[in-house]
Design an enzyme around this catalytic site. Sequence first.
Site, PDB file in Angstrom:
ATOM      1  N   MET A 116       0.834  -1.209   0.000  1.00 42.05           N
ATOM      2  CA  MET A 116       0.000   0.000   0.000  1.00 42.05           C
ATOM      3  C   MET A 116       0.868   1.259   0.000  1.00 42.05           C
ATOM      4  O   MET A 116       0.693   2.159  -0.815  1.00 42.05           O
ATOM      5  CB  MET A 116      -0.900  -0.027   1.242  1.00 42.05           C
ATOM      6  CG  MET A 116      -2.114   0.832   1.114  1.00 42.05           C
ATOM      7  SD  MET A 116      -3.246   0.081  -0.059  1.00 42.05           S
ATOM      8  CE  MET A 116      -4.604   1.198   0.024  1.00 42.05           C
ATOM      9  N   ASP A 153      10.822   2.668   6.031  1.00 45.79           N
ATOM     10  CA  ASP A 153      10.388   1.400   6.618  1.00 45.79           C
ATOM     11  C   ASP A 153      11.367   0.999   7.719  1.00 45.79           C
ATOM     12  O   ASP A 153      12.356   1.694   7.975  1.00 45.79           O
ATOM     13  CB  ASP A 153      10.267   0.303   5.545  1.00 45.79           C
ATOM     14  CG  ASP A 153       9.122  -0.664   5.879  1.00 45.79           C
ATOM     15  OD1 ASP A 153       9.048  -1.109   7.044  1.00 45.79           O
ATOM     16  OD2 ASP A 153       8.297  -0.959   4.989  1.00 45.79           O
ATOM     17  N   VAL A 160       1.393   1.904   7.843  1.00 44.18           N
ATOM     18  CA  VAL A 160       1.930   0.697   8.481  1.00 44.18           C
ATOM     19  C   VAL A 160       0.799  -0.287   8.760  1.00 44.18           C
ATOM     20  O   VAL A 160      -0.368  -0.032   8.458  1.00 44.18           O
ATOM     21  CB  VAL A 160       2.706   1.028   9.790  1.00 44.18           C
ATOM     22  CG1 VAL A 160       3.876   1.958   9.488  1.00 44.18           C
ATOM     23  CG2 VAL A 160       1.807   1.618  10.862  1.00 44.18           C
ATOM     24  N   GLU A 183      -2.173  -2.556  10.131  1.00 43.20           N
ATOM     25  CA  GLU A 183      -3.458  -2.112  10.710  1.00 43.20           C
ATOM     26  C   GLU A 183      -3.571  -2.589  12.166  1.00 43.20           C
ATOM     27  O   GLU A 183      -4.354  -3.484  12.498  1.00 43.20           O
ATOM     28  CB  GLU A 183      -4.597  -2.673   9.830  1.00 43.20           C
ATOM     29  CG  GLU A 183      -5.938  -2.027  10.028  1.00 43.20           C
ATOM     30  CD  GLU A 183      -6.086  -0.637   9.428  1.00 43.20           C
ATOM     31  OE1 GLU A 183      -7.231  -0.218   9.274  1.00 43.20           O
ATOM     32  OE2 GLU A 183      -5.107   0.055   9.140  1.00 43.20           O
ATOM     33  N   LYS A 226       0.826   1.495  15.063  1.00 45.73           N
ATOM     34  CA  LYS A 226       0.611   2.866  14.592  1.00 45.73           C
ATOM     35  C   LYS A 226       1.071   3.878  15.650  1.00 45.73           C
ATOM     36  O   LYS A 226       1.746   4.865  15.331  1.00 45.73           O
ATOM     37  CB  LYS A 226      -0.862   3.088  14.223  1.00 45.73           C
ATOM     38  CG  LYS A 226      -1.254   2.373  12.919  1.00 45.73           C
ATOM     39  CD  LYS A 226      -2.670   2.703  12.497  1.00 45.73           C
ATOM     40  CE  LYS A 226      -3.132   1.873  11.301  1.00 45.73           C
ATOM     41  NZ  LYS A 226      -2.480   2.192  10.025  1.00 45.73           N
ATOM     42  N   SER A 278      -7.704   1.786   7.175  1.00 44.34           N
ATOM     43  CA  SER A 278      -8.913   1.490   6.396  1.00 44.34           C
ATOM     44  C   SER A 278     -10.142   1.327   7.292  1.00 44.34           C
ATOM     45  O   SER A 278     -11.271   1.393   6.819  1.00 44.34           O
ATOM     46  CB  SER A 278      -8.712   0.233   5.550  1.00 44.34           C
ATOM     47  OG  SER A 278      -8.286  -0.829   6.359  1.00 44.34           O
ATOM     48  N   HIS A 319      -7.495   7.740   3.209  1.00 46.10           N
ATOM     49  CA  HIS A 319      -7.662   6.301   2.963  1.00 46.10           C
ATOM     50  C   HIS A 319      -7.656   6.014   1.461  1.00 46.10           C
ATOM     51  O   HIS A 319      -8.576   6.401   0.733  1.00 46.10           O
ATOM     52  CB  HIS A 319      -8.973   5.824   3.609  1.00 46.10           C
ATOM     53  CG  HIS A 319      -9.310   4.399   3.293  1.00 46.10           C
ATOM     54  ND1 HIS A 319     -10.600   3.963   3.082  1.00 46.10           N
ATOM     55  CD2 HIS A 319      -8.517   3.307   3.113  1.00 46.10           C
ATOM     56  CE1 HIS A 319     -10.588   2.670   2.800  1.00 46.10           C
ATOM     57  NE2 HIS A 319      -9.341   2.259   2.812  1.00 46.10           N
ATOM     58  N   ASN A 325     -15.752   1.232   3.496  1.00 41.79           N
ATOM     59  CA  ASN A 325     -15.581  -0.108   4.060  1.00 41.79           C
ATOM     60  C   ASN A 325     -16.808  -0.589   4.824  1.00 41.79           C
ATOM     61  O   ASN A 325     -17.048  -1.790   4.922  1.00 41.79           O
ATOM     62  CB  ASN A 325     -14.327  -0.168   4.941  1.00 41.79           C
ATOM     63  CG  ASN A 325     -13.081  -0.354   4.080  1.00 41.79           C
ATOM     64  OD1 ASN A 325     -13.174  -0.699   2.907  1.00 41.79           O
ATOM     65  ND2 ASN A 325     -11.918  -0.111   4.645  1.00 41.79           N
TER      66      ASN A 325
END
Length: 737
Positions: free
Chosen positions: A338, A357, A414, A416, A421, A443, A464, A514
């Site tokens: 993503m 990262d 990062v 979910e 987070k 999300s 998002h 979602n």
Amino acid sequence: MSYKNFRVETDSDGIALVTWDIPGRSMNVLDETSTNELDAIVKATTADAAVKGVVITSAKEAFCAGADLSMLEGMNQAYAKLFKEQGETAANQMLFDQSRRFSQVLRSIETSGKPWAAAINGLALGGGFEITLCCHYRVAAENPKTRLGLPEVKVGLFPGAGGTQRVPRLVPPQDAMTILLKGDPVTIEKAKALNLIHAIVPAADLIKAAKDWIKGGGKAVAPWDEKGFKLPGGPVFSKAGMMMFPAGNAIYRRETYDNYPAARAIMSCVYEGLQLPIDAALRVESRYFTSVLRSKEAAAMIRSLFLSMQELNKGARRPKNVPPTKVKKIAVIGAGFMGASVGYVSARAGLDVVLIDRDQESADKGKAHAQKVIEEQIKKGRAKPGDAEALLARITATADYAALRDVDLVIEAVFEDRKVKAETFAKAQEYLKPDVIFASNTSTLPITSLAESFKDQGKFVGIHFFSPVEKMMLVEIILGKNTGDVALATALDYVRQIGKTPIVVNDSRGFFANRCVGRYVAEGNEMFLEGVPPAMIENCAKMAGMPVGPLSLSDEVALDLGLKIMKATEADLGPNAINPDQKKLMVEMVEKQGRLGRKNSKGFYDYPEKGKGQKSLWPGLSALQPKQLDPDTLDVEELKQRFLVVQAVEAARTVEDHVITDPREADVGSILGFGFAPFTGGTLSYIDFMGTKKFVELCHKLEAKYGSRFTPPKLLEEMAAKGETFYGRFAPKKAAA
């Protein structure tokens, strides 16, 4: 005579140069004034013996972007008014006469007796391209960006000014049908190969080339007006025609499930029109066009996919009190699939990107994704070799958070997981400039609660993206309770910079998209557990208008991610927040069978190695169903309705919960975000065009049979009682920033 939208200059050779240049607009569009003035110009040049021929061109960068669709919306409103006052016959006649007007003006160019040449200097779409098609000669300026085509079908219409008749008289039937039914514009090189244009010349020579054709004795007769004209594919009832139309019909059914009146009308116009002389054929086209223009599908698609989308892209929801922002450099934390994709689309738009990262190897992997995508684009001819070098030079891959010091916007992408987070936010904050905006690409996790571990909550917002980021045009911007106007404006400006369409929603678990698509996937699981055959679940969903079946979508998203979200929801909200049977099914698929979806080549479907056949439903699925129902006893219409109603009722709940405050965003968001049946205009338009009263009755019928997921919210009950619509009660503010 002087005109508002055109300039007419006649040279010493008697050639009139008609230059289209609508004042105050960056692009020419076909509106009522342009139609009337073009009509007057045709009459004047035809009557003037001194005029030997006419060249039509544009003073803008593009030739014409197509018809002003708000004009068509106005025609529909006039139709409704006249229908009420004078009845259906008078209203139909008015609409037929009005919608046919432009077609008649174009036909008068063709039959004027004077040679007309179209000097196509740039993009020519829809009605703009139809103008060029009625000219006796078409020459285009060299320009790799120029596209020609008839995209009307994408907004529920079809070319109604001769496009369905002239294109199949110029190009072979199969190519003609592809151009008309797909609506994808073509390059000028492809157009020339197809015989849609006659020549391509350097831009500096464009007008000269058009005039030279007239001076060289250019013929003022269209091919189909010549005696003995033969259709490129032969007559409709020839062997070639019989190979084309029955097969075309089958393909049309397979692609549309007969949900799109405009696509059906295109098939009929071409089939009937090619058996008639051109004037009768144009009349047939106008009758079909009038009929399609009156359809609710056209009204819904024009509103959502053209007008609303245009308004949202122009910043309809942007705070007026914030000056324009321009993001020059962004950081993406989390260089997985993503994050790497967000980095790629940002670099593609010319932004400098820092990909961060946990270690250098992971960050480099993210940059390698960008390299892979751009190389694929080069292979397909959609990018030049030099583009790859420039794009990759804009991306810096690192494990060092100190690289955040000079960025304007940070996007966290990062894992979910709240803990992961929160750790990311803590690491990032010590390096951020004071005015930097921080966004999370979560999300489902509520933004307000995520912002609690961020120092300045006013600068924290949700952005998002939808997967695959390179293809999906929607971005959902989520406002936390404390998100400030500058954060919202920056997010909107950034989304517009990267060429995507934003919708703004308020905070809640799953936000808007979602929540709705989750219902769609869950409904597929419900049907599976009821014993509906898996193939029937998938096919009925596609028949309802969804792009992919719910089981296939589950595989794409990844079954293990679905299970993770279920477990997180259960942990946060308790066991009643999820369906235990669906959880059991996911645990069986993921933990016991090791089927994670497309990513490990096995989920609801089995996925063969690339190039070794198509995916197919896993034969072991039936063993996981508590029972199996006989497909012949099932009501296909009801299955189709369940898929659309369960999503639409959830969309209505998001309005009641104040997650959605503008119906345009629910409609555009549902079509672009998860492919909700485009012919309906989106989730709320689906309700509005059905009528809230009728929709609520349908909800109660399904609720009695299948449970509370179909229970209409109080807001919907209230609207049904008053006969209200979403676009009436929550009328969008039209002013754009």
